[in-house]
Design a protein around this motif. Sequence first.
Motif, mmCIF file in Angstrom:
data_model
loop_
_atom_site.group_PDB
_atom_site.id
_atom_site.type_symbol
_atom_site.label_atom_id
_atom_site.label_comp_id
_atom_site.label_asym_id
_atom_site.label_seq_id
_atom_site.Cartn_x
_atom_site.Cartn_y
_atom_site.Cartn_z
ATOM 1 N N LEU A 73 71.226 57.118 40.174
ATOM 2 C CA LEU A 73 71.230 55.672 39.963
ATOM 3 C C LEU A 73 70.751 54.960 41.221
ATOM 4 N N LEU A 74 69.755 54.094 41.051
ATOM 5 C CA LEU A 74 69.323 53.179 42.109
ATOM 6 C C LEU A 74 69.904 51.818 41.773
ATOM 7 N N LEU A 75 70.778 51.320 42.630
ATOM 8 C CA LEU A 75 71.576 50.139 42.303
ATOM 9 C C LEU A 75 71.383 49.047 43.355
ATOM 10 N N ILE A 124 66.717 59.185 35.862
ATOM 11 C CA ILE A 124 66.912 58.168 36.898
ATOM 12 C C ILE A 124 67.106 56.826 36.219
ATOM 13 N N VAL A 125 68.090 56.072 36.647
ATOM 14 C CA VAL A 125 68.240 54.692 36.199
ATOM 15 C C VAL A 125 68.114 53.779 37.409
ATOM 16 N N PHE A 126 67.218 52.815 37.296
ATOM 17 C CA PHE A 126 66.979 51.814 38.334
ATOM 18 C C PHE A 126 67.476 50.476 37.802
ATOM 19 N N SER A 127 68.450 49.898 38.480
ATOM 20 C CA SER A 127 69.044 48.648 37.989
ATOM 21 C C SER A 127 68.091 47.474 38.073
ATOM 22 N N GLY A 128 67.000 47.587 38.886
ATOM 23 C CA GLY A 128 66.270 46.373 39.205
ATOM 24 C C GLY A 128 67.244 45.399 39.837
ATOM 25 N N ARG A 170 53.181 64.498 38.527
ATOM 26 C CA ARG A 170 52.952 63.091 38.190
ATOM 27 C C ARG A 170 53.665 62.189 39.189
ATOM 28 N N ARG A 171 53.103 60.976 39.377
ATOM 29 C CA ARG A 171 53.691 60.016 40.326
ATOM 30 C C ARG A 171 53.809 58.650 39.652
ATOM 31 N N VAL A 172 55.013 58.116 39.684
ATOM 32 C CA VAL A 172 55.291 56.817 39.064
ATOM 33 C C VAL A 172 55.948 55.920 40.107
ATOM 34 N N LEU A 173 55.420 54.714 40.249
ATOM 35 C CA LEU A 173 55.960 53.747 41.200
ATOM 36 C C LEU A 173 56.864 52.773 40.458
ATOM 37 N N LEU A 174 58.118 52.679 40.903
ATOM 38 C CA LEU A 174 59.060 51.712 40.350
ATOM 39 C C LEU A 174 59.017 50.461 41.216
ATOM 40 N N ASP A 175 58.514 49.371 40.662
ATOM 41 C CA ASP A 175 58.312 48.098 41.355
ATOM 42 C C ASP A 175 57.223 48.215 42.423
ATOM 43 N N CYS A 176 56.656 47.062 42.746
ATOM 44 C CA CYS A 176 55.591 47.017 43.751
ATOM 45 C C CYS A 176 55.678 45.660 44.434
ATOM 46 N N GLY A 177 56.757 45.481 45.223
ATOM 47 C CA GLY A 177 57.109 44.164 45.731
ATOM 48 C C GLY A 177 56.482 43.812 47.064
ATOM 49 N N LEU A 178 56.425 42.524 47.307
ATOM 50 C CA LEU A 178 55.941 41.977 48.565
ATOM 51 C C LEU A 178 57.118 41.844 49.530
ATOM 52 N N PHE A 179 56.887 42.169 50.803
ATOM 53 C CA PHE A 179 57.912 41.943 51.833
ATOM 54 C C PHE A 179 57.873 40.478 52.244
ATOM 55 N N GLN A 180 59.049 39.875 52.333
ATOM 56 C CA GLN A 180 59.183 38.477 52.732
ATOM 57 C C GLN A 180 60.242 38.377 53.824
ATOM 58 N N ALA A 183 64.672 43.724 33.384
ATOM 59 C CA ALA A 183 65.144 44.923 32.701
ATOM 60 C C ALA A 183 65.674 45.944 33.698
ATOM 61 N N THR A 184 66.656 46.718 33.251
ATOM 62 C CA THR A 184 66.968 47.961 33.935
ATOM 63 C C THR A 184 65.948 48.997 33.469
ATOM 64 N N VAL A 185 65.663 49.973 34.315
ATOM 65 C CA VAL A 185 64.593 50.939 34.049
ATOM 66 C C VAL A 185 65.213 52.330 33.986
#
Length: 458
Positions: free
Chosen positions: A205-207, A179-183, A25-35, A167-169
């Motif tokens: 942890l992704l911080l 896995i914990v992603f702080s956002g 399975r594949r899950v994407l955490l966030d899908c942000g635009l580069f600025q 939210a934190t994920v």
Amino acid sequence: MATLQFLGAAQTVTGSMHLVSANGRRVLLDCGLFQGLKELRERNWREPPFDPTSLDAVVISHAHIDHTGSLPLLVRRGYRGPIYCTPATGELLGVLLPDSAHLQEEEAERANRHGYSKHKPALPLYTAADAQRALGQLRPAGYGKPFPVAGGITVTYRRAGHILGAATVDVQLGAGPRIVFSGDLGRYDRPILPDPEPVAEADVLLLESTYGDRTHPEGAADELARIVNDTARRGGTLLVPAFVVDRTQELLWILQRLEDEQRIPVLPVYVDSPSATEVTKIYHRHAEDHDADMRSEIQDGQDPLRPDRLQFCSTVEQSKRLNDINGPVIIVSASGMATGGRILHHLQRRLPDARTTVLFVGFQAAGTRGRALQDGAKSLKMFGGMVPVRARVEILHGLSAHADQLETLRWLAGFRRPPRQTYLVHGEPRAADALAAAIQARYQWSVRAARDGEQVEL
């Protein structure tokens, strides 16, 4: 085998995107635009390093465009699965994604009209139709209760205190690692929103590390009062490029209290942004994201986000009429880094006036007009021409919605055991390195900055 790949917001503060693969399975955490920097913005136009149709789910931490702005692209490239987010995030995206698409279309149209694009014709990165399709795939999920996203993978949201709905994920990979992603972590003891909720444990942890090399100064309200009074004495315009989510609302909160305490004159305050107008309404609706003071005032029939002479400008005609208004006056407009939107027209008109004060109330990424002004630019390229800068430029770091180094360390104290590995994301190299050193010194954790494009085993 489970893997994690850093596809954005690694060694930079933009383009948040992390790919988790486990048990087929594949899950994407966030899908942000580069600025920001041109070389970063150009990445938005490249094909992603994965097949969008291979994704099982997308999980969003919060609504900011650097965390969500590529969702319309993902959908246009074939993704048809669920996009999970909190209820407030879903409402905010209903404003922010169409607005982002509108800016893309507007910039392409302007470039074609004035001939300053090397592409013939200039095309938008994505369209309003793409944004609407992405919104149709949103799946709201509340705080504190695990929900399935793909196979045996479950996610739990907890309040991050950064913006409404942030939210934190917490991602549990079946019987595998957690896995914990702080956002983006918020701050403690701030108005409107509750403090960041602690997380008990994680294997990885992704911080975020945006402000990992500094602490925010105290006394933001005092500084804002000084700036308002100085600008009013000069008869000038206080021009505030502000993010439509959170920064605009917190600014309104503080201005109202400074007026009530008679620490500033009661000036006309214009919020010139249809998006900020809608977002402010959304802020009123989501009691699950309010702190005790915000909830109490609304229950008592008060509006805690309304200075006495506040006006919202939704139409183009209302916005244009601001050109004829002389100071003292306060104009709050998007975007927060002056990368697009109505703020550009106000900057073009008012930067040459020495009575103007431009006030930045949030982080300015490298390569943005906001960073250029913050760094002392004497002129600014806008609409194909150069605009002289005679205005004063002020920076109010104390209004940041991001946790600083000490606040991040405070949040980490909530872990009952150290993560096996901590990866720092969403920070420029100096900030990430400083936060890594601080975490190692205080907690002796294994921690380092994530590398762009790197894939690690979990």
